[in-house]
Design an enzyme around this catalytic site. Structure first.
Site, PDB file in Angstrom:
ATOM      1  N   GLY A   9     -12.326  -4.250   1.311  1.00  0.00           N
ATOM      2  CA  GLY A   9     -13.716  -3.873   1.584  1.00  0.00           C
ATOM      3  C   GLY A   9     -14.271  -2.940   0.530  1.00  0.00           C
ATOM      4  O   GLY A   9     -15.409  -3.090   0.087  1.00  0.00           O
TER       5      GLY A   9
ATOM      6  N   LYS B  77     -14.543 -15.250   6.747  1.00  0.00           N
ATOM      7  CA  LYS B  77     -15.943 -15.173   7.170  1.00  0.00           C
ATOM      8  C   LYS B  77     -16.936 -15.077   6.019  1.00  0.00           C
ATOM      9  O   LYS B  77     -16.804 -14.223   5.151  1.00  0.00           O
ATOM     10  CB  LYS B  77     -16.139 -13.948   8.068  1.00  0.00           C
ATOM     11  CG  LYS B  77     -15.529 -14.122   9.447  1.00  0.00           C
ATOM     12  CD  LYS B  77     -15.532 -12.820  10.204  1.00  0.00           C
ATOM     13  CE  LYS B  77     -16.893 -12.564  10.866  1.00  0.00           C
ATOM     14  NZ  LYS B  77     -16.877 -11.279  11.614  1.00  0.00           N
TER      15      LYS B  77
ATOM     16  N   ARG C  85       0.822  -1.220   0.000  1.00  0.00           N
ATOM     17  CA  ARG C  85       0.000   0.000   0.000  1.00  0.00           C
ATOM     18  C   ARG C  85       0.856   1.270   0.000  1.00  0.00           C
ATOM     19  O   ARG C  85       0.429   2.291  -0.532  1.00  0.00           O
ATOM     20  CB  ARG C  85      -0.935  -0.004   1.202  1.00  0.00           C
ATOM     21  CG  ARG C  85      -2.102  -0.945   0.975  1.00  0.00           C
ATOM     22  CD  ARG C  85      -3.002  -1.014   2.178  1.00  0.00           C
ATOM     23  NE  ARG C  85      -4.283  -1.612   1.808  1.00  0.00           N
ATOM     24  CZ  ARG C  85      -5.135  -2.127   2.683  1.00  0.00           C
ATOM     25  NH1 ARG C  85      -4.851  -2.118   3.969  1.00  0.00           N
ATOM     26  NH2 ARG C  85      -6.277  -2.639   2.270  1.00  0.00           N
TER      27      ARG C  85
HETATM   28  P1  ADP Z   1      -9.019 -10.781   2.166  1.00  0.00           P
HETATM   29  O1  ADP Z   1      -8.263  -9.835   3.068  1.00  0.00           O
HETATM   30  O2  ADP Z   1      -8.215 -11.180   0.969  1.00  0.00           O
HETATM   31  O3  ADP Z   1     -10.378 -10.256   1.815  1.00  0.00           O
HETATM   32  P2  ADP Z   1      -9.987 -12.307   4.402  1.00  0.00           P
HETATM   33  O4  ADP Z   1      -9.564 -11.204   5.309  1.00  0.00           O
HETATM   34  O5  ADP Z   1     -11.419 -12.523   4.207  1.00  0.00           O
HETATM   35  O6  ADP Z   1      -9.264 -12.131   2.972  1.00  0.00           O
HETATM   36  O7  ADP Z   1      -9.416 -13.702   4.930  1.00  0.00           O
HETATM   37  C1  ADP Z   1      -8.055 -13.942   5.042  1.00  0.00           C
HETATM   38  C2  ADP Z   1      -7.775 -14.922   6.134  1.00  0.00           C
HETATM   39  O8  ADP Z   1      -8.565 -16.083   6.012  1.00  0.00           O
HETATM   40  C3  ADP Z   1      -6.330 -15.365   6.104  1.00  0.00           C
HETATM   41  O9  ADP Z   1      -5.653 -14.830   7.212  1.00  0.00           O
HETATM   42  C4  ADP Z   1      -6.417 -16.896   6.160  1.00  0.00           C
HETATM   43  O10 ADP Z   1      -5.511 -17.482   7.058  1.00  0.00           O
HETATM   44  C5  ADP Z   1      -7.847 -17.113   6.626  1.00  0.00           C
HETATM   45  N1  ADP Z   1      -8.340 -18.454   6.254  1.00  0.00           N
HETATM   46  C6  ADP Z   1      -8.406 -18.985   5.022  1.00  0.00           C
HETATM   47  N2  ADP Z   1      -8.846 -20.260   5.079  1.00  0.00           N
HETATM   48  C7  ADP Z   1      -9.055 -20.541   6.377  1.00  0.00           C
HETATM   49  C8  ADP Z   1      -9.493 -21.714   7.083  1.00  0.00           C
HETATM   50  N3  ADP Z   1      -9.793 -22.836   6.447  1.00  0.00           N
HETATM   51  N4  ADP Z   1      -9.588 -21.632   8.431  1.00  0.00           N
HETATM   52  C9  ADP Z   1      -9.270 -20.488   9.071  1.00  0.00           C
HETATM   53  N5  ADP Z   1      -8.858 -19.364   8.468  1.00  0.00           N
HETATM   54  C10 ADP Z   1      -8.743 -19.383   7.131  1.00  0.00           C
END
Ligand code: ADP
Ligand code: MG
Length: 404
Positions: free
Chosen positions: A385, A208, A40
């Site tokens: 977001g 989530k 960033r």
């Molecule tokens: P982004 O920032 O790309 O939108 P998110 O913030 O939604 O992505 O999610 C990222 C996180 O999700 C990562 O830190 C990763 O470790 C976690 N994650 C992915 N798969 C799993 C899983 N099966 N169980 C727990 N956490 C997970």
């Protein structure tokens, strides 16, 4: 849409003028305050460089993390100021406050081409206040720092979905312009939503479901295939009656996931196998199981090789791709293969001419951490977001205000 850009501002002339810039410098830091992913900061440099080179007195405001109430040393922009100086190749001063005596004195002392970074704007609780008056009061103090003929450049794409003092309210008080980063991000997202190039494949992961339900709903409508991985896939699997062990599960979302699968059954694809372990640990022993047979006590931490193969097939002829959210806990090497495999499939599709966009802070970090080429994708968005809300079709306050 009549948004003025940085080019317009430079054409009007900025030499000797104070220019307030909202940048997104919210980088991840490790426990000793070392920046682990400078993406960033790098993305914020072009706008700042052009303004400084044109002789503006540049005042940068940005946030870092989520300080709760007032200044907290661990959320200081100190390490960011150092990294930004290096990237800009000119000294960036850091004010020790947001709009206090130090910020005012430093702003007054700026000469043409100087860059001043204000301390973390979220150290002032008015920044994120729901009270319009409180936010406006902070915005007025920020505006004072750039003087009567000042201008505002909005370049923090990662925050344009927030109605906050340094993002929204300042734009109501000053002539306002979209910085190069904001302009570039909007162009790409507009191209993505308007693209007629099919098949259109969407890959969604991350932790989530509830965060991403709106975008899943809106993209399931448009996409030819929507591939689900990451921690959220277990709520989808549970909605099909599978046992998911101790994997992430959002019980209150099961019904919604079931309905989505019913409505978009031939579009949405869930994993067929999962990499599980006994616990959430880097050195936990990985084991591959069928997605509908996750043993009791086991936790799904990545999608399995069969799922990667299936997702790779579905991506192979895609012409438009949007990816948000890692397929697994890529931070642990033993559970990074799913994310890496899917990313490689998108890179291959891009090499064959597909238009691909990666959104999401962790997804972008995964690309860099896994050593994948950033230029293997058409665009990597700096705003998770914000890009999701844009794709959901929502109005983003920080963009809407630039149109006025
Ligand atoms: P982004 O920032 O790309 O939108 P998110 O913030 O939604 O992505 O999610 C990222 C996180 O999700 C990562 O830190 C990763 O470790 C976690 N994650 C992915 N798969 C799993 C899983 N099966 N169980 C727990 N956490 C997970
Ligand atoms: Mg994230």
């Amino acid at each position: 849409m009549a948004v003025k850009t940085l080019d317009d501002l430079l054409a009007e002339g900025v030499s000797g003028r104070g220019v307030l810039v909202r940048s997104d410098l919210n980088v991840p830091l490790d426990d000793d305050g070392t920046i682990t992913d400078p993406g960033r900061i790098r993305a914020s440099v072009p706008t700042l460089k052009r303004l400084a080179e044109a002789g503006a007195k540049v005042v940068v405001t940005a946030h870092l993390g989520r300080p709760k109430s007032g200044p907290e040393p661990k959320f200081s922009l100190g390490p960011v100021a150092v990294a930004l100086s290096e990237q800009l190749d000119r000294h960036v001063q850091l004010a020790s406050d947001v709009v206090g005596t130090d910020a005012l004195a430093r702003a007054e002392g700026l000469t043409d081409g100087d860059v001043l970074l204000l301390e973390n704007v979220r150290f002032d609780s008015r920044e994120t206040s729901k009270d319009d008056g409180e936010r406006l009061a902070l915005a007025k103090q920020l505006v004072e720092l750039v003087g009567d003929d000042g201008a505002f450049v909005s370049d923090g794409f990662g925050v344009v979905h927030r109605k906050q003092a340094s993002v929204y309210d300042v734009a109501t008080l000053l002539p306002h312009y979209a910085g190069t980063l904001v302009a570039a991000e909007v162009t790409v997202l507009r191209q993505l939503t308007g693209s007629e190039e099919r098949p259109f494949a969407v890959v969604v992961g991350g932790s989530k479901v509830s965060d991403k339900l709106a975008v899943i709903e809106s993209l399931a409508e448009k996409a030819d295939s929507l591939l689900i991985g990451g921690g959220m896939c277990f709520t989808f699997l549970a909605s099909q009656g599978a046992s998911v062990g101790t994997s992430l599960l959002e019980e209150d979302m099961i019904d919604t996931c079931r309905k989505l699968l019913e409505t978009y059954g031939d579009v949405i694809h869930v994993p067929v196998d999962i990499v599980v372990a006994d616990e959430f640990k880097a050195d936990a022993t990985p084991e591959i199981v069928r997605a509908d047979r996750i043993p009791d006590g086991k936790m799904g931490l990545d999608i399995g090789p069969g799922s990667v193969e299936r997702f790779t097939n579905l991506l192979s002829n895609a012409r438009t791709v949007f990816w948000n959210g890692p397929m697994g806990v890529f931070e642990f090497p033993a559970f990074a293969a799913g994310t890496k495999g899917v990313a490689e499939a998108i890179i291959t599709a891009t090499g064959k001419g597909a238009f691909s966009v990666v959104g999401g802070g962790d997804s972008a970090a995964a690309v860099r951490q896994l050593g994948l080429p950033e230029d293997g994708f058409s665009h990597i968005s700096t705003g998770g977001g914000a890009s999701l809300e844009y794709l959901e079709g929502k109005t983003l306050p920080g963009l809407a205000v630039l149109e006025e």
